[in-house]
Design an enzyme around this catalytic site. Structure first.
Site, PDB file in Angstrom:
ATOM      1  N   HIS A 195       0.900  -1.288  -0.052  1.00 53.71           N
ATOM      2  CA  HIS A 195       0.065   0.098  -0.137  1.00 53.71           C
ATOM      3  C   HIS A 195       0.890   1.183   0.008  1.00 53.71           C
ATOM      4  O   HIS A 195       1.981   1.260   0.692  1.00 53.71           O
ATOM      5  CB  HIS A 195      -0.746  -0.099   1.058  1.00 53.71           C
ATOM      6  CG  HIS A 195      -2.310   1.041   1.249  1.00 53.71           C
ATOM      7  ND1 HIS A 195      -1.913   2.297   1.297  1.00 53.71           N
ATOM      8  CD2 HIS A 195      -3.322   0.792   0.671  1.00 53.71           C
ATOM      9  CE1 HIS A 195      -3.236   2.875   1.161  1.00 53.71           C
ATOM     10  NE2 HIS A 195      -4.065   1.709   0.815  1.00 53.71           N
TER      11      HIS A 195
ATOM     12  N   ASP B  59      -7.812  -5.641   0.138  1.00 57.94           N
ATOM     13  CA  ASP B  59      -8.385  -6.420  -0.850  1.00 57.94           C
ATOM     14  C   ASP B  59      -7.965  -7.981  -0.648  1.00 57.94           C
ATOM     15  O   ASP B  59      -8.473  -8.577  -1.444  1.00 57.94           O
ATOM     16  CB  ASP B  59      -7.658  -6.049  -2.162  1.00 57.94           C
ATOM     17  CG  ASP B  59      -8.110  -4.608  -2.652  1.00 57.94           C
ATOM     18  OD1 ASP B  59      -7.538  -3.800  -2.964  1.00 57.94           O
ATOM     19  OD2 ASP B  59      -9.409  -4.295  -2.652  1.00 57.94           O
TER      20      ASP B  59
HETATM   21  C1  SDX Z   1      -6.375   0.029  -2.823  1.00 55.25           C
HETATM   22  O1  SDX Z   1      -4.543   4.610  -2.079  1.00 55.25           O
HETATM   23  C2  SDX Z   1      -5.505   3.837  -1.460  1.00 55.25           C
HETATM   24  O2  SDX Z   1      -5.940   4.398  -0.477  1.00 55.25           O
HETATM   25  C3  SDX Z   1      -6.110   2.722  -2.288  1.00 55.25           C
HETATM   26  C4  SDX Z   1      -7.079   1.746  -1.493  1.00 55.25           C
HETATM   27  C5  SDX Z   1      -8.432   2.792  -1.240  1.00 55.25           C
HETATM   28  O3  SDX Z   1      -8.931   2.219  -0.145  1.00 55.25           O
HETATM   29  O4  SDX Z   1      -8.555   3.704  -1.989  1.00 55.25           O
HETATM   30  O5  SDX Z   1      -6.521   1.423  -0.143  1.00 55.25           O
HETATM   31  C6  SDX Z   1      -7.473   0.470  -2.029  1.00 55.25           C
HETATM   32  O6  SDX Z   1      -6.164   0.329  -4.084  1.00 55.25           O
HETATM   33  C7  SDX Z   1      -5.240  -1.041  -2.297  1.00 55.25           C
HETATM   34  C8  SDX Z   1      -4.181  -1.504  -2.914  1.00 55.25           C
HETATM   35  C9  SDX Z   1      -4.560  -2.570  -3.620  1.00 55.25           C
HETATM   36  N1  SDX Z   1      -3.906  -3.063  -4.933  1.00 55.25           N
HETATM   37  C10 SDX Z   1      -3.195  -4.205  -4.808  1.00 55.25           C
HETATM   38  O7  SDX Z   1      -3.011  -5.135  -3.995  1.00 55.25           O
HETATM   39  C11 SDX Z   1      -2.162  -4.612  -6.003  1.00 55.25           C
HETATM   40  C12 SDX Z   1      -0.704  -4.992  -5.357  1.00 55.25           C
HETATM   41  N2  SDX Z   1      -0.004  -3.955  -4.792  1.00 55.25           N
HETATM   42  C13 SDX Z   1       0.925  -3.121  -5.464  1.00 55.25           C
HETATM   43  O8  SDX Z   1       0.776  -2.831  -6.967  1.00 55.25           O
HETATM   44  C14 SDX Z   1       1.152  -1.691  -4.929  1.00 55.25           C
HETATM   45  O9  SDX Z   1       1.590  -2.081  -3.332  1.00 55.25           O
HETATM   46  C15 SDX Z   1       0.487  -0.528  -4.495  1.00 55.25           C
HETATM   47  C16 SDX Z   1      -0.004  -0.235  -6.092  1.00 55.25           C
HETATM   48  C17 SDX Z   1      -0.604  -0.774  -3.850  1.00 55.25           C
HETATM   49  C18 SDX Z   1       1.397   0.438  -3.993  1.00 55.25           C
HETATM   50  O10 SDX Z   1       2.411   0.982  -4.833  1.00 55.25           O
HETATM   51  P1  SDX Z   1       3.376   1.883  -4.476  1.00 55.25           P
HETATM   52  O11 SDX Z   1       3.023   2.648  -3.187  1.00 55.25           O
HETATM   53  O12 SDX Z   1       3.795   2.777  -5.581  1.00 55.25           O
HETATM   54  O13 SDX Z   1       4.486   1.252  -4.210  1.00 55.25           O
HETATM   55  P2  SDX Z   1       5.569   0.541  -5.129  1.00 55.25           P
HETATM   56  O14 SDX Z   1       4.940   0.070  -6.276  1.00 55.25           O
HETATM   57  O15 SDX Z   1       6.643   1.559  -5.303  1.00 55.25           O
HETATM   58  O16 SDX Z   1       6.254  -0.539  -4.096  1.00 55.25           O
HETATM   59  C19 SDX Z   1       7.290  -0.367  -3.287  1.00 55.25           C
HETATM   60  C20 SDX Z   1       8.131  -1.637  -3.374  1.00 55.25           C
HETATM   61  C21 SDX Z   1       8.590  -1.930  -5.017  1.00 55.25           C
HETATM   62  O17 SDX Z   1       9.762  -2.464  -5.106  1.00 55.25           O
HETATM   63  P3  SDX Z   1      11.081  -1.669  -5.225  1.00 55.25           P
HETATM   64  O18 SDX Z   1      10.965  -0.838  -6.687  1.00 55.25           O
HETATM   65  O19 SDX Z   1      11.286  -0.866  -4.238  1.00 55.25           O
HETATM   66  O20 SDX Z   1      12.220  -2.673  -5.304  1.00 55.25           O
HETATM   67  O21 SDX Z   1       7.631  -2.754  -3.195  1.00 55.25           O
HETATM   68  C22 SDX Z   1       7.140  -3.902  -4.228  1.00 55.25           C
HETATM   69  C23 SDX Z   1       7.633  -2.832  -5.482  1.00 55.25           C
HETATM   70  O22 SDX Z   1       8.002  -3.983  -6.535  1.00 55.25           O
HETATM   71  N3  SDX Z   1       6.020  -4.149  -4.199  1.00 55.25           N
HETATM   72  C24 SDX Z   1       5.547  -5.175  -4.327  1.00 55.25           C
HETATM   73  C25 SDX Z   1       4.063  -5.271  -4.067  1.00 55.25           C
HETATM   74  N4  SDX Z   1       3.737  -4.253  -3.718  1.00 55.25           N
HETATM   75  C26 SDX Z   1       4.907  -3.367  -3.713  1.00 55.25           C
HETATM   76  N5  SDX Z   1       6.282  -6.607  -4.509  1.00 55.25           N
HETATM   77  C27 SDX Z   1       5.407  -7.784  -4.657  1.00 55.25           C
HETATM   78  N6  SDX Z   1       4.072  -7.711  -4.573  1.00 55.25           N
HETATM   79  C28 SDX Z   1       3.397  -6.442  -3.895  1.00 55.25           C
HETATM   80  N7  SDX Z   1       1.968  -6.388  -3.967  1.00 55.25           N
END
Ligand code: SDX
Length: 433
Positions: free
Chosen positions: A311, A368
């Site tokens: 998140h 989720d």
């Molecule tokens: C919702 O914003 C909100 O409030 C949203 C929400 C709401 O109520 O409105 O809470 C609802 O959208 C919840 C999130 C649902 N999405 C997912 O579950 C999809 C999986 N999660 C990711 O795609 C990600 O965690 C996000 C999109 C939720 C957040 O992305 P960020 O903040 O841009 O973080 P990031 O992608 O930069 O990740 C940081 C690091 C990265 O690695 P590095 O580049 O630092 O090496 O963590 C890794 C990412 O690769 N990472 C994950 C991961 N999520 C982040 N690696 C593996 N699996 C994951 N799920």
């Protein structure tokens, strides 16, 4: 809305030989912010923040999140308290008005909502324009936007009365639109709203009732539906809420603004993650395949991510996922359903939370992760999961949209950019190229 941010200091920014004093503002809770509104005028520089990781887009008094603590408050009340003790329409009243309603206020509000649950009969024809296998999110996005063609008496949203009417209509009609999208996708006749039922019960009847039989509300299922709506109602300035605010900042029709929010929520990184998460758990299928998927999630070369994990704000448990996990156990026990996917989810959570990669990146289950299991147990297909998210989030979008319009400091949103394209150049006619 009255602006309540206070100036609590100043930041000195030095660029080359020049220094600039920028005011620091604080709210009632959370991190302070450096006010950079005058930066470009003072220094000729922009700030650069793709994804807005360090940017406050607005002042707001509706929702507060402390990502480090895993805390979520709506108008000061914890999500745990609201989910366990309130009716969803009580929470809607709270978000829109700032205080929980007393019995009279609730009755009046609920009556207003109930009197707008039906759709114009012509809206029916929109559904028949879709193929039966159209994704329900496509249907609700199109139909919600189309409502702007039915209600012209709210085009002057500067008028409080017109705005209130639009808000009541959207909150009241979203369950009817979502239920109709579901019924249309399974080839069943639409069930009209039943105004003798509460919001969650009415939605369940429109989804699972049929004209040929009497529908009996299961109180456990209705209580769980109500809780799920509350858990998804609002979440500060997330991507879809920011979309609604940006669309609304131009003065666009409220139905079009909510349709824009639905479109943004649909993405698998946002609201689409609940559908993607259940599909992922089903693909994993059994506990012994979890290590393979954990490895893929950690592999930089593999685009796979663990859906339902991570998140932007929470670097601790998403408090909603804990409530959802408890609800999944209660519901499955109550309905006598044993779902092996729940075992996969629990084991996946256990393994991930002990894995250095997830610990280092502070990746925890989000709202989720368990919601798909609960929604499946309620009888919904995965294609309806994000629709249910949009139904509930309409209350938050509406509240945030209205707050934006009432904000004295509100202006049209218009970010800038760092341009790296071609420099100015003369055009060469085609016959000379
Ligand atoms: C919702 O914003 C909100 O409030 C949203 C929400 C709401 O109520 O409105 O809470 C609802 O959208 C919840 C999130 C649902 N999405 C997912 O579950 C999809 C999986 N999660 C990711 O795609 C990600 O965690 C996000 C999109 C939720 C957040 O992305 P960020 O903040 O841009 O973080 P990031 O992608 O930069 O990740 C940081 C690091 C990265 O690695 P590095 O580049 O630092 O090496 O963590 C890794 C990412 O690769 N990472 C994950 C991961 N999520 C982040 N690696 C593996 N699996 C994951 N799920």
């Amino acid at each position: 809305m009255e602006n309540k941010i206070v100036n609590t200091g100043s930041a000195k920014l030095t660029i080359g030989e020049d220094s600039y004093d920028l005011p620091i503002y604080s709210g009632s809770m959370g991190a302070p912010a450096v006010d950079v509104r005058a930066l470009h005028k003072l220094s000729g520089h922009f700030t650069f923040d793709p994804g807005y990781t360090s940017t406050c887009s607005t002042e707001s008094q509706i929702t507060f999140i402390d990502g480090g603590k895993g805390q979520l408050l709506h108008r000061g009340y914890s999500i745990e308290d609201l989910a366990e003790n309130c009716d969803f329409m009580e929470v809607a009243y709270l978000m829109m008005n700032g205080e929980l309603p007393n019995k009279e206020q609730f009755a009046e509000f609920d009556e207003k909502i109930t009197s707008h649950t039906m759709l114009h009969e012509q809206v029916e024809r929109f559904f028949h324009g879709f193929r039966r296998d159209a994704h329900p999110m496509a249907m609700i996005c199109g139909t919600t936007g189309a409502l702007s063609a039915f209600y012209h008496d709210e085009t002057d949203i500067a008028e409080n009365e017109a705005r209130d009417l639009a808000m009541m209509r959207l909150i009241a009609k979203m369950p009817t639109i979502c239920a109709r999208a579901y019924k249309y996708s399974i080839g069943q006749p639409h069930v009209y709203p039943d105004n003798s039922l509460n919001y969650a019960e009415n939605f369940l009847k429109m989804c699972f009732g049929v004209p040929a039989e009497t529908y009996e509300v299961n109180p456990v299922i209705a209580k769980t539906m109500n809780k799920i709506f509350i858990l998804h109602a609002d979440h500060e300035q997330n991507a879809s809420t920011s979309t609604v605010r940006l669309a609304g900042s131009s003065g666009a029709n409220p139905y079009a603004c909510i349709a824009a929010g639905i479109a943004c929520l649909w993405g698998p990184s946002h609201g689409g993650a609940n559908e993607a998460c259940l599909n992922m758990l089903q693909e994993i299928g059994s506990v012994d395949r979890i290590p393979e998927f954990i490895a893929r999630a950690k592999d930089k070369q593999d685009p796979f991510r663990l859906m339902g994990f991570g998140h932007r704000v929470y670097k601790n448990f998403d408090p909603r996922s804990r409530v959802m996990q408890k609800a999944s156990h209660e519901l499955l026990d109550e309905l006598g359903i044993s779902n092996p996917i729940l075992d996969v989810a629990k084991e996946l959570e256990r393994i991930a939370l002990e894995d250095e990669y997830f610990i280092a990146k502070k990746l925890y289950p989000n709202v989720d992760f368990y919601s798909g299991i609960v929604l499946s147990a309620l009888g919904f297909p995965t294609s309806m999961f994000t629709v249910l998210f949009a139904l509930a989030r309409t209350v938050g979008w509406i509240s945030q949209w209205n707050e934006m319009l009432e904000d004295p400091s509100q202006r049209i949103g218009r970010p800038r950019q760092l341009y790296t394209g071609a420099p100015a150049r003369s055009l060469v006619p085609m016959d000379k190229r």
